[in-house]
Every structure is written in C-alpha cells, then in structure tokens.
Design a protein around this motif. Sequence first.
Motif, mmCIF file in Angstrom:
data_model
loop_
_atom_site.group_PDB
_atom_site.id
_atom_site.type_symbol
_atom_site.label_atom_id
_atom_site.label_comp_id
_atom_site.label_asym_id
_atom_site.label_seq_id
_atom_site.Cartn_x
_atom_site.Cartn_y
_atom_site.Cartn_z
ATOM 1 N N SER A 97 0.844 -1.191 0.000
ATOM 2 C CA SER A 97 0.000 0.000 0.000
ATOM 3 C C SER A 97 0.882 1.244 0.000
ATOM 4 C CB SER A 97 -0.896 -0.027 1.238
ATOM 5 O OG SER A 97 -1.740 1.077 1.251
ATOM 6 N N ASP B 245 -4.680 10.106 -2.126
ATOM 7 C CA ASP B 245 -5.270 8.786 -2.351
ATOM 8 C C ASP B 245 -4.342 7.697 -1.842
ATOM 9 O OD1 ASP B 245 -7.549 9.780 -3.934
ATOM 10 O OD2 ASP B 245 -6.019 10.280 -5.414
ATOM 11 N N GLY C 123 -3.153 3.740 -2.759
ATOM 12 C CA GLY C 123 -3.155 2.789 -3.854
ATOM 13 C C GLY C 123 -2.322 1.578 -3.526
ATOM 14 N N SER C 124 -2.192 0.714 -4.499
ATOM 15 C CA SER C 124 -1.398 -0.497 -4.368
ATOM 16 C C SER C 124 -0.304 -0.460 -5.430
ATOM 17 C CB SER C 124 -2.305 -1.717 -4.582
ATOM 18 O OG SER C 124 -1.567 -2.909 -4.506
ATOM 19 N N GLU D 221 -2.048 1.223 -8.753
ATOM 20 C CA GLU D 221 -3.480 1.269 -9.047
ATOM 21 C C GLU D 221 -4.181 1.926 -7.880
ATOM 22 O OE1 GLU D 221 -4.660 -2.756 -9.797
ATOM 23 O OE2 GLU D 221 -3.506 -2.869 -11.653
ATOM 24 N N TRP D 222 -5.188 2.791 -8.172
ATOM 25 C CA TRP D 222 -5.909 3.490 -7.119
ATOM 26 C C TRP D 222 -7.267 3.925 -7.639
ATOM 27 C CZ3 TRP D 222 -2.710 5.769 -10.507
ATOM 28 C CH2 TRP D 222 -3.027 7.034 -11.003
ATOM 29 N N THR D 223 -8.121 4.357 -6.736
ATOM 30 C CA THR D 223 -9.387 4.980 -7.125
ATOM 31 C C THR D 223 -9.409 6.389 -6.565
ATOM 32 O OG1 THR D 223 -10.564 4.110 -5.208
ATOM 33 C CG2 THR D 223 -10.675 2.812 -7.220
ATOM 34 N N SER E 217 -11.460 4.356 -11.324
ATOM 35 C CA SER E 217 -10.210 3.590 -11.250
ATOM 36 C C SER E 217 -9.139 4.208 -12.136
ATOM 37 C CB SER E 217 -10.434 2.149 -11.727
ATOM 38 O OG SER E 217 -11.249 1.455 -10.845
ATOM 39 N N ALA F 109 -4.693 3.794 -13.093
ATOM 40 C CA ALA F 109 -3.470 2.995 -12.967
ATOM 41 C C ALA F 109 -2.352 3.675 -13.735
ATOM 42 C CB ALA F 109 -3.691 1.591 -13.519
ATOM 43 N N TRP G 97 3.424 8.971 -9.660
ATOM 44 C CA TRP G 97 2.061 8.992 -9.104
ATOM 45 C C TRP G 97 1.880 10.156 -8.133
ATOM 46 C CZ3 TRP G 97 0.289 6.388 -4.228
ATOM 47 C CH2 TRP G 97 -1.104 6.419 -4.098
#
Length: 193
Positions: free
Chosen positions: A135, A141, A143-144, A157-159, A164, A166, A183
């Motif tokens: 994480s 935000d 994300g992973s 990847e995140w929302t 969504s 990426a 990011w």
Amino acid sequence: MVVAAAIVFASAAYITVHNDATRRADEALRDEMLRPLSPPPARLLVCRGAMDAACAQDAAERIDTTVAWLDEPAGYGLEWFVANRHAAPVDPAISDDGVVATQYFVGGTDDRGMFEVMTSVPPLPSGPPPPRSRSVSNGTDTGSVWADEISGTASVEWTHDGISYAITAQPRPWDPSAVVDAWKTIQYASPHS
C-alpha cells in the motif's frame, strides 16, 4: 572420487547452462514487452507530442469523465493521449462497454522505456493483490504498488472519487520507485470545468 567429481562438474554445467538459458528467456520476454505499441486510430487521439492541461481537459470532455494525467516524466515524451467512450478500446484486454483514457509516454535511457496512465470506468477488474504488492499514499489517495523485475514493469493502481486509475511503467533504467514518484505528481482534469 572421480565419479563424485564428474557429478559435481555435470551439476555445475547444468546450473550454468540452465541459468544462461533462463537469463536469455527473461531478456527475450523483456524485449517482447518493450516493443512499441502500434499507434491508435486517429479517431481516438486527443493529442500527440506534447502534454499540457488543455490536452487533459479535451480528454475529460470527450469522455465526460475525470481523467488522471501526468506532465511528461524527465527523459520521456508524449507518444499519445487517447480517450474513448463506448468504443473499441486501444487495449483489447479492457472491456469495450466502458470509458477509457490512456496517456502513453516513451523514452528513458535507451528510448525503450514507457509510462502509461489509464482512466477506466467501470472500475478495472479487481482480484487479490499481486504478490509482493504494498500500500502507498500520495497524500490524497491510497493505492497499491507492485513490481515485476522479469518484465521490468511496475504499477500503481488506485481509485479517486469512484473512478479507477493505474500507472504502469517500464522505467529505463529499471527503478520501480519511479512509478510511485510519478504517481505523487498525478493531476486530474474534470469535464466542463
């Protein structure tokens, strides 16, 4: 004693040949994955060559969805920014019944690296997190992030507000932290703003 030495020598030779073959296979896979994509159809292009807020705004308005976008990462140039709504996607792995915007940069130390930013509605398919994912947060935000050294790919990847997003990259030189650093500079363009 001679038999034991022969077994040790044969084992060492097998390991050397096997490791060399594995290395060549890994390099072939990496080269396959680093081939440039074919240009998308002109009807999907929003802009090429240079990235700015106006290009991102055009993409958001075209698909009536907030899109994520990056300024050009150092050493990379914008190949294209595409956006489509309920049209055949650029990436056939993505369902054609949604909204997709993709920003694609190429460059790096050997001009074979890439950064790709994707906006997807409905959300990207989810499953268990990839092995060794962790994480991360960019201050707004969570994300992973995960990395695959064999393919030379790293992703976040995140929302954000239910959409969504990426970033997938093959940074050159290989440095998975470059994806998280990119990011942290992500920007959003909303339609009609």
